[in-house]
Design a protein around this motif. Structure first.
Motif, PDB file in Angstrom:
ATOM      1  N   PHE A 120      49.061 -29.544  14.895  1.00  0.00           N
ATOM      2  CA  PHE A 120      49.372 -30.308  13.685  1.00  0.00           C
ATOM      3  C   PHE A 120      50.558 -29.687  12.945  1.00  0.00           C
ATOM      4  CE2 PHE A 120      45.108 -31.759  14.534  1.00  0.00           C
ATOM      5  CZ  PHE A 120      45.068 -33.060  14.058  1.00  0.00           C
ATOM      6  N   GLN A 121      50.584 -28.368  12.900  1.00  0.00           N
ATOM      7  CA  GLN A 121      51.681 -27.676  12.221  1.00  0.00           C
ATOM      8  C   GLN A 121      53.021 -28.020  12.866  1.00  0.00           C
ATOM      9  OE1 GLN A 121      51.639 -25.666   9.447  1.00  0.00           O
ATOM     10  NE2 GLN A 121      53.873 -25.541   9.593  1.00  0.00           N
ATOM     11  N   ALA A 122      53.033 -28.151  14.193  1.00  0.00           N
ATOM     12  CA  ALA A 122      54.271 -28.515  14.885  1.00  0.00           C
ATOM     13  C   ALA A 122      54.728 -29.916  14.470  1.00  0.00           C
ATOM     14  CB  ALA A 122      54.063 -28.452  16.395  1.00  0.00           C
ATOM     15  N   MET A 123      53.793 -30.844  14.302  1.00  0.00           N
ATOM     16  CA  MET A 123      54.146 -32.186  13.829  1.00  0.00           C
ATOM     17  C   MET A 123      54.705 -32.119  12.412  1.00  0.00           C
ATOM     18  SD  MET A 123      50.818 -34.319  15.181  1.00  0.00           S
ATOM     19  CE  MET A 123      51.396 -35.872  14.483  1.00  0.00           C
ATOM     20  N   TYR A 124      54.082 -31.295  11.576  1.00  0.00           N
ATOM     21  CA  TYR A 124      54.532 -31.092  10.192  1.00  0.00           C
ATOM     22  C   TYR A 124      55.972 -30.571  10.178  1.00  0.00           C
ATOM     23  CZ  TYR A 124      54.561 -28.457   5.702  1.00  0.00           C
ATOM     24  OH  TYR A 124      54.870 -27.905   4.476  1.00  0.00           O
TER      25      TYR A 124
END
Length: 482
Positions: free
Chosen positions: A177-181
């Motif tokens: 999720f952090q990578a998408m953020y």
């Protein structure tokens, strides 16, 4: 032809076209004749499809993906995972295939109820824990323990990545999720702060790998009996205690009941002691994942979705994420109250008129009352913002000036400066920064709840305490259940 080109009718014509394509697929692949297709109130497009075949009635669920990327897992992943669960005797809806147009997982419609899963829906219809639902909840804990015992190779076979080492075990899911953020260039100080804290405080003593449902506690029940486990779209391999943390994160938006009793029931079914400190850590991680979703949705203008749900969740989940973190760190947080409103007559009249007109829009087969309510909720949400925005923004900027050494010109500049500070600050500044961001989100929750709100208004509810005042660090054996 002219109607389909009219922008005001485009959403309705697209919905009607979807219903037609669902009907064609169902009749070609499931047998029988479609008698009704009904859109359900969910974050993602979901349809209940009723069919008749030789006098027999059957119902199915068509579950599409969100119109924007809300999580890092393929749409078909949930269908594959449900099939693995079924193969290991976990009660799940039977899968009937994958509809390519519109893309949707097709499964049997299973009888049974569930508590509200959306914040705004829970505000509208209070979640309750009945004796029957409690009986089913205890059954769910036994099923959860069984899911956590499924052999890892069965999950690897459908593409689940096996974590290597304690850091991946704790954060492999979160970091997706952090990578998408990061890819979307979102600037959000609470998210930045939580991510850095989670990376610094990984429970290094953990090694057990198991299936993690990712959004635990979702099941249907009929009377006192659990009928099926649902919604495993973000299931993955990780630390099974992340699922226990989900109960704290979901409660009381969904009334999960007596959490300590549920945890003890699960512990007995699993046959292993629970580490409360690790559950406390994963509560921060779970709420962080829950916070990513509405952050991704806020700037989107795609057809559908619930913008107010996203805005409310950002304030509500973000605040609770910081409160869960504060419990682990033993940081006392501030309590605030809503001041008298500052009237904004022109904005209030315009927003009230817009909301009233939206509530008067005619309903149709492809435009249900709940969809009309979602549209009207935007100006209704903005009414309270108009009355309290100046208070919130001025107070935010005044407090930020103390921490940053200068008063930002606006909140956009403030967020960028605060993120820069968070990226360079050491743990010695955690308490100061945590309290600052918590007050900002608490002010938004107070505005959402409005004046004279009850103390138990969902926007104001805190995460149920877990550590009983013992602010021990993650991994302390003293925090395991006796």
């Amino acid at each position: 032809m002219a109607e389909s080109q009219d922008p005001t009718n485009r959403g309705a014509s697209e919905s009607a076209d979807q219903l037609e394509r669902i009907t064609l697929w169902a009749e070609a692949n499931l047998g029988g004749k479609v008698t009704r297709v009904e859109r359900q109130r969910r974050w993602r497009p979901v349809w209940r499809v009723s069919m008749e075949d030789a006098g027999q009635e059957r119902e199915y669920l068509f579950k599409a993906d969100r119109v924007w990327a809300a999580h890092p897992y393929l749409h078909v992943h949930e269908m594959n995972l449900l099939n693995v669960l079924a193969a290991h005797d976990i009660p799940v809806p039977p899968q009937r295939g994958f509809c390519n147009d519109p893309p949707a997982i097709v499964m049997d419609w299973v009888r049974g109820g569930r508590d509200p899963g959306l914040v705004m829906e829970a505000v509208e219809t209070a979640s309750t824990m009945t004796p029957d639902r409690w009986s089913a909840s205890l059954q769910y804990m036994a099923q959860l323990a069984a899911m956590h015992k499924i052999p890892v190779p069965a999950l690897e076979a459908i593409g689940c990545s096996k974590p290597e080492g304690p850091t991946e075990l704790a954060l492999q899911h979160y970091e997706r999720f952090q990578a998408m953020y990061d890819e979307q260039g979102i600037v959000d100080p609470p998210m930045e702060f939580a991510t850095r804290w989670l990376r610094r405080n990984v429970p290094m003593h953990r090694s057990r790998i198991s299936l993690v449902t990712g959004d635990c506690g979702q099941f249907l029940s009929d009377g006192p009996d659990l009928t099926c486990v649902i919604d495993v779209e973000i299931g993955h391999l990780g630390d099974h205690l992340h699922d226990l943390a989900c109960f704290r994160g979901r409660h009381p938006v969904e009334n999960m009941g007596d959490l300590p009793s549920l945890f003890r029931h699960y512990e007995k079914a699993l046959g292993e002691p629970l580490d409360l400190g690790v559950i406390a850590y994963h509560t921060v991680a779970f709420l962080g994942v829950g916070y990513f979703g509405p952050l991704f949705a806020l700037s989107r203008t795609d057809a559908g979705g619930d913008w107010v749900e996203a805005a409310v969740q950002c304030a509500f989940i973000g605040r609770r994420m910081l409160e869960a973190l504060a419990e682990v760190e033993g940081i006392a947080l501030d309590e605030l109250t809503l001041p008298d409103p500052r009237p904004s007559p022109l904005e209030e009249m315009a927003l009230s008129k817009l909301a009233a007109d939206l509530h008067r829009l005619p309903l149709s087969e492809t435009f249900a009352s709940w969809q009309r309510g979602i549209l009207a909720s935007v100006p209704e949400y903005l009414l309270n913002q108009a009355r309290y925005r100046r208070w919130a923004e001025d107070t935010d900027l005044d407090e930020l000036a103390v921490v940053l050494g200068k008063r930002p010109a606006d909140l956009i500049e403030a967020d960028k400066l605060l993120v820069d500070l968070i990226r360079t600050a050491g743990p010695e500044r955690d308490a100061e920064l945590l309290r600052l961001m918590h007050r900002r989100l608490l002010r938004q929750c107070l505005i959402i709840a409005g004046p004279d709100a009850a103390e138990d208004h969902l926007a104001l509810m805190k995460v149920e305490p877990l550590l009983d005042g013992r602010m021990d660090r993650v991994g302390d054996p003293a925090l395991a259940f006796a």
